[in-house]
Design an enzyme around this catalytic site. Structure first.
Site, PDB file in Angstrom:
ATOM      1  N   SER A   1      24.042  58.335  61.825  1.00 30.95           N
ATOM      2  CA  SER A   1      22.696  57.997  62.275  1.00 30.95           C
ATOM      3  C   SER A   1      21.788  59.232  62.247  1.00 30.95           C
ATOM      4  O   SER A   1      21.630  59.833  61.187  1.00 30.95           O
ATOM      5  CB  SER A   1      22.775  57.352  63.665  1.00 30.95           C
TER       6      SER A   1
ATOM      7  N   ASP B   1      23.833  46.257  60.788  1.00 33.86           N
ATOM      8  CA  ASP B   1      23.299  47.352  61.612  1.00 33.86           C
ATOM      9  C   ASP B   1      21.892  46.965  62.070  1.00 33.86           C
ATOM     10  O   ASP B   1      21.012  46.711  61.245  1.00 33.86           O
ATOM     11  CB  ASP B   1      23.261  48.610  60.741  1.00 33.86           C
TER      12      ASP B   1
ATOM     13  N   HIS C   1      26.242  49.282  63.869  1.00 30.67           N
ATOM     14  CA  HIS C   1      25.922  50.706  63.999  1.00 30.67           C
ATOM     15  C   HIS C   1      26.917  51.466  64.890  1.00 30.67           C
ATOM     16  O   HIS C   1      26.756  52.649  65.136  1.00 30.67           O
ATOM     17  CB  HIS C   1      24.511  50.824  64.606  1.00 30.67           C
TER      18      HIS C   1
END
Lengths: 275, 275
Positions: B145, B221, B254
């Site tokens: 991320s 995600d 995620h």
């Protein structure tokens, strides 16, 4: 039953559910890993019981077990460690009350109304899992620390229900160590003969059926000498000619780093008996 | 430097240290996994940069990477994601200030005094690791991320220092998405041309050296469309004939369940380039 979480994981699904427990008289969370499988395929179920202070999250976030459950096509179920909620009795200490149900059916006030974790695991949760998930109704059980105690006791007392038993760093003789004495006195009362149904070392010596047991114990575990005492299990198994495999692991402590390092061997062990 | 934790893990040691950072002007924690190795043996080092809200713990407790680091004999280092402490400027939001350093050298008040994460990772921490651990001084970098953004930017800007680059769910074009615009405006100011040194899509199009890059992105995600936009990286790599491997993973989100499912392939990828 309400699904709280769903994550893809190693080709299967890691899920968390909330349901109202009749046995515990409160809402309970449990986690379940469901490997990728064919439509209508039924899979064996491996229960994990966590230790003091844990809930349904610790095992699924830290143990790295999903990889091996996917490989071996076994469902993993990890319940919470006690009844929960504002209406459930609690204690300020980490080793009594919420987070510390010790997998017994409490008989003493104020605990007996909710603290029936033995029946919850053996009956209510198992029935729920078998009804709502692709379970083949063949199961085994494992756990860590106080959950290792729970796995040993629940497995030994229900040889018809659990094919094999394993534990990391279990409390093998709760009647003889501080954690167990405190919890059993509160939940079961002062009469120690009533504790023996929840004490693996006692059950080993009085049982007849012999399921395979695997135990891993770290030699740098800070609870080893005061609370865990694996030598008491070794002696009881010797006396009863009980088939125990005990791995003493040099350098390892009581943490999930230890569990993650050897969870593959525990899942392999169970799956050999779940066929 | 003070050791805060030491756990046996897959035959090696998972450790956590605290040290005083000259660059960040505060105390910082980092975690390091050191595989079992021979006396005097030197091992390559793989850096992991975590995402928003994380510290040095998330990766080591949730990713299950130690098993593969042990197999491939690579050291894993996971720093914190920002300077920390009561004396360090912060913001109430999760995506600015402590826990959200974005791996830049801030130029704007009040951030510039401490928020120099780019220099911390590239220079100070690397020098510390090479001096105190069995490092071969050959390294690669990966992240998740905002840490995926950090790994791409730091790797691309230092091809002499990092052999290969990988990321899970990275912010590939921070200059074009809300998380990046907010952080870069605060840390670097309004002048967007100054942001390009910290934007992987811009760096790909202006660079000459071409290290191998591996990216995994979950298709479920929740940040995919607004913040991550892997198509911008794909387009930039096509334009520049840059060797990108992008795996789009159906069903994955995620979380660290995604990372754990594919961390083995990332460690294999890096180790092929760390020889």
């Amino acid at each position: 039953m309400e699904r709280l979480e769903r994550h893809a994981s190693f080709g299967g699904w890691q899920e968390v559910y909330k349901h109202q427990s009749d046995v515990l008289k409160c809402a309970m969370n449990f986690s379940i890993y469901i490997p990728e499988h064919d439509l209508n395929e039924k899979l064996p179920v491996l229960y994990w019981l966590s230790g003091l202070t844990c809930n349904e999250q610790n095992f699924i976030t830290k143990a790295g077990a999903q990889k091996y459950a996917a490989q071996h096509k076994v469902i993993l179920v990890a319940p919470d460690t006690s009844p929960r909620g504002d209406a459930v009795p609690d204690d300020g200490a980490y080793d009594l009350g919420q987070g510390a149900g010790f997998y017994v059916n409490a008989t003493q006030a104020p605990w007996s109304e909710n603290y029936q974790m033995y029946d919850y695991i053996v009956h209510e949760l198992r029935t729920l899992i078998d009804a709502h998930f692709p379970s083949s109704r063949v199961q085994s059980i494992m756990g860590h620390s106080a959950g290792g105690h729970g796995a040993l006791v629940i497995g030994l007392r229900n040889p018809d229900l659990y094919q094999s038993i394993s534990a990391f760093s279990p409390i093998v003789a709760p009647s003889q160590v501080p954690w167990g004495k405190k919890a059993f006195t509160a939940y079961l009362g002062e009469e120690q003969s009533l504790w023996h149904n929840y004490d693996a070392v006692e059950l080993i010596q009085s049982g007849t059926v012999k399921q395979p047991i695997l135990v891993d114990q770290g030699m740098e575990d800070s609870f080893l000498e005061a609370q865990l005492k694996p030598e008491l299990l070794v002696n009881a198994c010797k006396k009863s000619d009980y088939p125990l495999t005990l791995n003493l692991r040099a350098g390892y402590d009581h943490s999930y780093y230890f569990i993650a390092s050897f969870i593959e061997t525990h899942i392999q062990f169970h799956c050999a008996h779940l066929k």
